[in-house]
Design a protein around this motif. Structure first.
Motif, PDB file in Angstrom:
ATOM      1  N   ILE A  56      53.785  58.466-104.757  1.00 32.54           N
ATOM      2  CA  ILE A  56      54.832  58.774-103.991  1.00 32.54           C
ATOM      3  C   ILE A  56      54.908  57.807-102.936  1.00 32.54           C
ATOM      4  O   ILE A  56      53.796  57.677-102.064  1.00 32.54           O
ATOM      5  CB  ILE A  56      54.897  60.240-103.656  1.00 32.54           C
ATOM      6  CG1 ILE A  56      55.076  61.130-104.715  1.00 32.54           C
ATOM      7  CG2 ILE A  56      56.107  60.389-102.514  1.00 32.54           C
ATOM      8  CD1 ILE A  56      54.555  62.551-104.239  1.00 32.54           C
ATOM      9  N   GLU A  57      56.019  57.239-102.840  1.00 33.04           N
ATOM     10  CA  GLU A  57      55.874  56.248-101.425  1.00 33.04           C
ATOM     11  C   GLU A  57      57.184  56.659-100.508  1.00 33.04           C
ATOM     12  O   GLU A  57      58.145  57.145-100.941  1.00 33.04           O
ATOM     13  CB  GLU A  57      56.329  54.811-101.957  1.00 33.04           C
ATOM     14  CG  GLU A  57      55.316  54.065-102.889  1.00 33.04           C
ATOM     15  CD  GLU A  57      54.103  53.661-101.826  1.00 33.04           C
ATOM     16  OE1 GLU A  57      54.481  52.999-100.805  1.00 33.04           O
ATOM     17  OE2 GLU A  57      53.102  54.011-102.136  1.00 33.04           O
ATOM     18  N   LEU A  58      56.938  56.739 -99.366  1.00 32.58           N
ATOM     19  CA  LEU A  58      57.834  56.965 -98.169  1.00 32.58           C
ATOM     20  C   LEU A  58      58.213  55.612 -97.595  1.00 32.58           C
ATOM     21  O   LEU A  58      57.338  54.717 -97.068  1.00 32.58           O
ATOM     22  CB  LEU A  58      57.102  57.765 -97.251  1.00 32.58           C
ATOM     23  CG  LEU A  58      56.939  59.281 -97.710  1.00 32.58           C
ATOM     24  CD1 LEU A  58      56.429  59.979 -96.426  1.00 32.58           C
ATOM     25  CD2 LEU A  58      58.146  59.900 -98.179  1.00 32.58           C
ATOM     26  N   ASP A  59      59.459  55.331 -97.584  1.00 32.66           N
ATOM     27  CA  ASP A  59      60.056  54.162 -96.823  1.00 32.66           C
ATOM     28  C   ASP A  59      60.672  54.178 -95.759  1.00 32.66           C
ATOM     29  O   ASP A  59      61.533  55.309 -95.560  1.00 32.66           O
ATOM     30  CB  ASP A  59      60.814  53.405 -97.998  1.00 32.66           C
ATOM     31  CG  ASP A  59      60.188  53.124 -99.282  1.00 32.66           C
ATOM     32  OD1 ASP A  59      58.989  52.951 -99.108  1.00 32.66           O
ATOM     33  OD2 ASP A  59      60.881  52.805-100.103  1.00 32.66           O
ATOM     34  N   GLY A  60      60.363  53.753 -94.497  1.00 33.34           N
ATOM     35  CA  GLY A  60      61.215  53.553 -93.309  1.00 33.34           C
ATOM     36  C   GLY A  60      62.306  52.507 -93.203  1.00 33.34           C
ATOM     37  O   GLY A  60      62.340  51.770 -94.467  1.00 33.34           O
ATOM     38  N   GLY A  61      62.912  52.307 -92.323  1.00 30.12           N
ATOM     39  CA  GLY A  61      64.289  51.547 -92.302  1.00 30.12           C
ATOM     40  C   GLY A  61      63.906  50.044 -92.558  1.00 30.12           C
ATOM     41  O   GLY A  61      64.777  49.208 -93.101  1.00 30.12           O
ATOM     42  N   HIS A  62      62.806  49.603 -92.210  1.00 25.55           N
ATOM     43  CA  HIS A  62      62.297  48.402 -92.407  1.00 25.55           C
ATOM     44  C   HIS A  62      62.087  47.950 -94.026  1.00 25.55           C
ATOM     45  O   HIS A  62      62.285  46.674 -94.317  1.00 25.55           O
ATOM     46  CB  HIS A  62      60.880  47.898 -91.661  1.00 25.55           C
ATOM     47  CG  HIS A  62      59.861  48.511 -92.304  1.00 25.55           C
ATOM     48  ND1 HIS A  62      59.520  49.984 -92.154  1.00 25.55           N
ATOM     49  CD2 HIS A  62      58.758  47.999 -93.208  1.00 25.55           C
ATOM     50  CE1 HIS A  62      58.262  50.331 -92.548  1.00 25.55           C
ATOM     51  NE2 HIS A  62      57.974  49.183 -93.539  1.00 25.55           N
ATOM     52  N   ASN A  91      62.004  58.006 -95.430  1.00 28.25           N
ATOM     53  CA  ASN A  91      61.841  58.940 -94.197  1.00 28.25           C
ATOM     54  C   ASN A  91      62.610  59.929 -93.768  1.00 28.25           C
ATOM     55  O   ASN A  91      62.555  61.034 -93.455  1.00 28.25           O
ATOM     56  CB  ASN A  91      61.328  58.034 -92.980  1.00 28.25           C
ATOM     57  CG  ASN A  91      59.983  57.333 -93.134  1.00 28.25           C
ATOM     58  OD1 ASN A  91      59.208  57.983 -94.132  1.00 28.25           O
ATOM     59  ND2 ASN A  91      59.437  56.581 -92.415  1.00 28.25           N
ATOM     60  N   SER A  92      63.907  59.558 -93.732  1.00 32.23           N
ATOM     61  CA  SER A  92      65.240  60.434 -93.403  1.00 32.23           C
ATOM     62  C   SER A  92      65.405  61.454 -94.268  1.00 32.23           C
ATOM     63  O   SER A  92      65.401  62.677 -93.832  1.00 32.23           O
ATOM     64  CB  SER A  92      66.319  59.764 -92.927  1.00 32.23           C
ATOM     65  OG  SER A  92      66.725  58.999 -94.286  1.00 32.23           O
ATOM     66  N   GLU A  93      65.001  61.351 -95.570  1.00 33.07           N
ATOM     67  CA  GLU A  93      65.035  62.254 -96.306  1.00 33.07           C
ATOM     68  C   GLU A  93      63.866  63.675 -96.213  1.00 33.07           C
ATOM     69  O   GLU A  93      64.145  64.878 -96.316  1.00 33.07           O
ATOM     70  CB  GLU A  93      64.659  61.941 -97.916  1.00 33.07           C
ATOM     71  CG  GLU A  93      65.904  61.112 -98.391  1.00 33.07           C
ATOM     72  CD  GLU A  93      65.572  60.718 -99.830  1.00 33.07           C
ATOM     73  OE1 GLU A  93      66.300  61.205-100.856  1.00 33.07           O
ATOM     74  OE2 GLU A  93      64.743  59.664 -99.997  1.00 33.07           O
ATOM     75  N   VAL A  94      62.849  62.980 -95.744  1.00 36.50           N
ATOM     76  CA  VAL A  94      61.579  64.107 -95.601  1.00 36.50           C
ATOM     77  C   VAL A  94      62.109  65.107 -94.526  1.00 36.50           C
ATOM     78  O   VAL A  94      61.684  66.030 -94.412  1.00 36.50           O
ATOM     79  CB  VAL A  94      60.428  63.415 -94.994  1.00 36.50           C
ATOM     80  CG1 VAL A  94      59.275  64.270 -94.603  1.00 36.50           C
ATOM     81  CG2 VAL A  94      59.746  62.376 -96.035  1.00 36.50           C
ATOM     82  N   THR A  95      62.554  64.517 -93.361  1.00 34.67           N
ATOM     83  CA  THR A  95      63.348  65.198 -92.314  1.00 34.67           C
ATOM     84  C   THR A  95      64.283  66.205 -92.723  1.00 34.67           C
ATOM     85  O   THR A  95      64.440  67.261 -92.250  1.00 34.67           O
ATOM     86  CB  THR A  95      63.707  64.304 -90.986  1.00 34.67           C
ATOM     87  OG1 THR A  95      62.514  63.514 -90.861  1.00 34.67           O
ATOM     88  CG2 THR A  95      63.857  65.250 -89.866  1.00 34.67           C
TER      89      THR A  95
END
Length: 125
Positions: A56-62, A91-95
């Protein structure tokens, strides 16, 4: 060197990684677990379930930037060639919707949302 890098990443987790990590520890999984910031080959992945070879990878805006997206793609191809499945979340999905993410992970692990959590066995390759 990868272990040192993984340890450093574990010590500096993002708020989104911490939130998902706490939630993953509550996911019903008999006999297996997730590792965070796990070294695999030349890479360190955010979360790994060794028993199912699920990453599972979490991706930010960058990760939207061209160069980062290219590196992510190359990395994912290498991991898939090694027999891993990679799923990515923003990341926004996690929140915004952590429950949907956990449901998707559960489905990846057990092939159905209604499947009973069975003992997962990790076998070394």
């Amino acid at each position: 060197m990868r272990r040192a890098a993984a340890k450093k990443l574990r010590d500096n987790t993002t708020p989104h990684e911490r939130l998902l990590w706490r939630a993953l520890k509550e996911l019903p999984m008999e006999g297996s677990h997730f590792r965070r910031q796990a070294p695999i080959g030349p890479y360190v992945v955010d979360f790994l379930c060794p028993a199912k070879r699920l990453i599972i990878e979490l991706d930010g805006g960058h990760h939207n930037e061209d160069e980062t997206a290219k590196r992510d793609y190359k990395r994912q191809l290498w991991l898939e060639k090694e027999g891993y499945r990679v799923i990515r979340f923003w990341n926004s999905e996690v929140t915004a919707d952590l429950n949907s993410i956990l449901e998707r992970i559960y489905i990846e692990l057990y092939q159905s949302r209604d499947a009973e959590a069975v003992r997962l066995k990790h076998t070394r390759r």
